[in-house]
Design a protein around this motif. Structure first.
Motif, PDB file in Angstrom:
ATOM      1  N   PRO A  54       0.766  -1.101   0.078  1.00 13.60           N
ATOM      2  CA  PRO A  54       0.060  -0.226   0.078  1.00 13.60           C
ATOM      3  C   PRO A  54       0.737   1.317   0.011  1.00 13.60           C
ATOM      4  N   GLU A  59      -6.835   3.079   2.287  1.00 13.20           N
ATOM      5  CA  GLU A  59      -6.991   2.202   1.137  1.00 13.20           C
ATOM      6  C   GLU A  59      -6.178   1.823   0.054  1.00 13.20           C
ATOM      7  N   THR A  76      -1.454  -8.340   8.288  1.00  9.29           N
ATOM      8  CA  THR A  76      -0.387  -7.265   7.782  1.00  9.29           C
ATOM      9  C   THR A  76       0.847  -7.273   8.379  1.00  9.29           C
ATOM     10  N   THR A  78       3.345  -5.207  10.055  1.00 14.21           N
ATOM     11  CA  THR A  78       3.581  -4.010  10.553  1.00 14.21           C
ATOM     12  C   THR A  78       5.258  -3.429  10.725  1.00 14.21           C
ATOM     13  N   TRP A  88      -6.499  -9.392  10.503  1.00 16.66           N
ATOM     14  CA  TRP A  88      -7.590  -8.361  10.496  1.00 16.66           C
ATOM     15  C   TRP A  88      -8.923  -9.010  10.769  1.00 16.66           C
ATOM     16  N   TYR A  93     -12.155  -3.778   8.009  1.00 14.99           N
ATOM     17  CA  TYR A  93     -12.165  -3.265   6.520  1.00 14.99           C
ATOM     18  C   TYR A  93     -13.263  -3.300   5.772  1.00 14.99           C
ATOM     19  N   GLN A 114      -9.700   0.813   5.076  1.00 11.65           N
ATOM     20  CA  GLN A 114      -9.830   0.406   6.391  1.00 11.65           C
ATOM     21  C   GLN A 114     -11.035   1.040   6.923  1.00 11.65           C
ATOM     22  N   PHE A 120      -3.423   0.771   7.417  1.00 13.69           N
ATOM     23  CA  PHE A 120      -2.618  -0.163   6.626  1.00 13.69           C
ATOM     24  C   PHE A 120      -1.127   0.265   6.725  1.00 13.69           C
ATOM     25  N   TYR A 122       2.505   0.856   5.599  1.00 15.00           N
ATOM     26  CA  TYR A 122       3.162   1.122   4.206  1.00 15.00           C
ATOM     27  C   TYR A 122       4.406   1.844   4.290  1.00 15.00           C
ATOM     28  N   ARG A 133       3.404  -5.165   2.709  1.00 12.98           N
ATOM     29  CA  ARG A 133       3.015  -5.133   4.058  1.00 12.98           C
ATOM     30  C   ARG A 133       1.539  -5.778   3.953  1.00 12.98           C
ATOM     31  N   VAL A 134       0.828  -5.997   3.153  1.00 14.38           N
ATOM     32  CA  VAL A 134      -0.490  -6.731   3.212  1.00 14.38           C
ATOM     33  C   VAL A 134      -0.282  -8.068   2.739  1.00 14.38           C
TER      34      VAL A 134
END
Length: 196
Positions: A54, A59, A76, A78, A88, A93, A114, A120, A122, A133-134
């Motif tokens: 992201p 979003e 995710t 982090t 999640w 989301y 989200q 999210f 990034y 990251r997702v």
């Protein structure tokens, strides 16, 4: 392929019946050409989890070839260390666009946003760590192959099959010279335009 061999053979049985292997190849190559032109695929696959990077905390779009039919899990990373440690929940989301079932044909989800206070993760410019990251696990593609895609595949496969009879792109000669085969069929392009 986006059309079946019997469908294609029914267009001109006498000519096509002895060329099944060629026709199967034409169907496959035309179907993959449709995928490339539209930058998506219409068949479904539950592939390995897909990774996303992201560029916005609220979003992001899934991008080309990532139409989502059903989301099974979202996690995710982090810390940016390649471990997707945060799972999640459905309330964290929402998938976009809204009301995708309201169209004449069921369309897939193309993005996610989200809905809570958790952003999210990034990678900021100049930051360190992994960009992806997702992680999303789900069913990718469309609920069903649209009729326009099937028709476009039939028309293009029949055109490709006939191409062997038009060397150098010349289908014949008329009163005003060569009758040339165009590079693209405008009807096929028109059918695909809404899906590109």
């Amino acid at each position: 392929g986006y059309c079946e061999l019997p469908e294609l053979m029914s267009w001109n049985t006498a000519t096509l019946a002895k060329n099944e292997a060629t026709l199967e190849r034409d169907i496959g190559s035309c179907s993959r050409g449709i995928d490339k032109h539209c930058r998506r695929h219409f068949w479904q696959t539950a592939s390995l989890p897909r990774l996303f990077a992201p560029d916005n905390p609220d979003e992001f779009d899934f991008g080309a070839f990532n139409d989502l039919h059903q989301l099974n899990a979202l996690a995710t990373d982090t810390a940016g260390d390649g471990t997707f440690e945060t799972t999640w929940l459905a309330g964290d989301y929402e998938l976009m666009p809204f009301n995708q079932l309201a169209a004449p044909e069921q369309r897939p989800y193309e993005s996610i946003r989200q809905t809570g206070t958790r952003p999210f993760p990034y990678l900021v410019q100049g930051g360190t760590g992994r960009a992806a990251r997702v992680q999303i696990t789900g069913l990718w593609g469309w609920a069903a192959i649209p009729e326009a895609i099937t028709q476009a595949a039939l028309m293009q496969a029949a055109r490709i099959f006939k191409r062997k009879d038009s060397p150098e792109g010349v289908a014949g000669w008329g009163a005003f010279g060569d009758i040339r085969v165009g590079r693209t069929d405008p009807d096929v392009v028109g059918m695909l335009e809404d899906y590109r």
